[in-house]
Design an enzyme around this catalytic site. Sequence first.
Site, short mmCIF file in Angstrom:
data_model
loop_
_atom_site.label_atom_id
_atom_site.label_comp_id
_atom_site.label_asym_id
_atom_site.label_seq_id
_atom_site.Cartn_x
_atom_site.Cartn_y
_atom_site.Cartn_z
N THR A 145 40.46 86.25 4.27
CA THR A 145 40.41 85.72 2.79
C THR A 145 39.68 84.31 2.97
OG1 THR A 145 42.81 84.54 2.85
CG2 THR A 145 42.37 86.97 2.12
N GLU A 182 36.67 74.91 -3.29
CA GLU A 182 35.78 74.01 -4.07
C GLU A 182 34.38 73.64 -3.13
OE1 GLU A 182 36.34 73.95 -7.09
OE2 GLU A 182 38.46 73.98 -7.27
#
Length: 727
Positions: free
Chosen positions: A623, A694
């Site tokens: 992931t 981010e």
Amino acid sequence: MKKQAVGQSMDRVDGRLKVTGGARYFADHQPEGMLYAALVCSPVSSGRITAIDATKALRAPGVADVVSHLNAPPVPGYKAENPNPKQGLKIFHDDHIYSNGQPVAIVVANTLERAVYAATLVKVTYAQEVHQTDMARSMDLAFQNKNMKDYLRGEADTWKKAPVNLEAEYNIPIEVHNPMELAGIIAHWETPDKLTLYAKTQGVKSVQQSLKTLFQLPESQITVHSQFVGGAFGMGLRMWPMEVATIIAAKKIRKPIKLVITRKDMFTLVGYRPAAKQRIGIGATADGKLTGITHEAVANTSPYEDFTEGIVNITRMMYACPNVNTHYQLVPLNLSTPVWMRGPGEATGAFALESAIDELAHKLQMDPLQLRIINHADTDPEKNLPYSSKYLKEAYEMGAAKIGWQQRSQTPGKLEEDGWLVGYGMSSGVFGAGRGRATASATFKADGTLVVRSAAADIGPGTATAMVQIAADATGIDVKKIKFLLGESEYPEAPRQGGSSTVSTVGSAVNDVCRNLQQKLGEMAIANIPAFKNLKAENIQHEDGRLVAGNTRLDYAAVLQQQQLPEVVVTTTSQAGDERKQYAMYSFSVHFTKVHVHPATGVVRIKHIVSVADSGTVVNSKTARSQMIGGVVGGIGMALTEEALIDHRFGRYVNNNYADYHVPVNADTPPTDVLFINKKDPVINPMGAKGMGEIALIGFAAAVSNAVFNATGKRVRDLPITPDKLI
């Protein structure tokens, strides 16, 4: 010992539900008696409503009501006696129009088609006023928000005195949130003071708190469901006026109402990355040592709310520079309020800073990678603190080797392949590594299964999967026997999913509650099981879901079975200590790109990408790689395709659809190598994991821009980089 779960490439625990259609998103719910809503939105960008005629709409088949400021029930939290336009848009509160697309009425009917048709029958007249949506023509309106103070380290504007310096302006346009799942909400007032919602949100608890204030309800009377979210990227970090409008309508009609907005409305109702103009002045000695940086930014906000983000923050701490000053202003435009978008602020700021670093390197006739290494900050120059961990130099080395950086020509335009110009570019990224406060409950059952609950969100990164792995490592229980439940306001407190802090914050709570569960089971064994009677809890070992004392091994489940207990429940709140006073905590990334540019047409094709993440322990390599690939795709859009265009005559978006607002597709996404430093941060949390979502995007646009310059010798400072800017 059981193989460690954290760090493994584990499939998503909810993957089967998602691919088989078993996952229920907010719009999949169907409360009994549900009605459907459609919005009537303003075609003007500034002014007042002078009249609303809903007569024809109310006579249309199946229409239950048309709600507007003329007949909406009062919202206690609006506090009409002290109207402050900077507190946000108070939907259906008055006749003011602040932006094009602002909802002015909501039509409710017994089918979606009837609601949509009836919305076309509502006639609204306006007293139109002068609007302004062109930021370039509105700079005289710029002001400094009181919450964003100027920053100064050393002397201001010392870059001007440097032996080698440059000054440049970098611009990014508005970028719009466009996940596949459209925004909306289902609102149901079960009683006049009991509200149930099915929402698309990044934080069920934050929605609960917003509505507690707006409608003056006890928290216990507001239930929010949001187990699955089809992408959000920041748009789900707050409640939007159209959601409140739906709740108001549901309160008036006393039936559940579903609103799902259109793709066009996604451009005006759920926020966007604001447009920004940035000026960088940067100077260095002849051998590449930075002497000063000035970073000034101006971004747009709405007329009724001051939205700010960390555009200039990256410049304050990224490099070891003795003299840095930053300044940040806002320009109010007749647009809806912006909102945080992946890499909020820092992605915008990194484009300017990392482009300027590349330009300076070219002026110095120096390899831009070497310039970054020379100015590497060994301690945080802004906070004057050591880093909790930082392996950025190692990331530089790994990425450069993988992309073949040694093939890069220092002179632009010198490399060709198959008739295309070839360029290599790179950029750094950084984002604060946070850990907030969260609570988790652990229910261990006599059948050996463990259920952990927390009101966290999952907008796509695989939150539940990571939490199962963390719980498995903490307890030694097999991952197949563990469930993590989230997205319900009735669950223990958790913050919104944003700012790359969920694994750090909620994961710490999961780790801690599992450790406390083990302690509880040990205490129960000491109190009730003869083999453990004379032991102290600290003398009991925990291995693979068992209590171990000498040669005695006892399954956790047996502790409950021997006492005929169906389950045991432990709840724990977890938060950081004083670590932030002692260490600077950041995640870092490095992006390398190889591009081809067609010399005649200006077409840019990215041929190879290498992204390296320095984000502490990687909890799930599968992931995590998906997270980095997602950031790359978003970065490609930022660099090459995404630009919301406004016809300033009307203040109206002209490319408000997937056909004209160009997002990257598979054909735009080249082979991408994702590399991880994967070294535990010893300070931030028990897992040693730092945020990744981010930094996957921050800096990427500059890496593409720098590669295009290396290929062509043409510097594009206004995103996106389109062919017309290169020919």
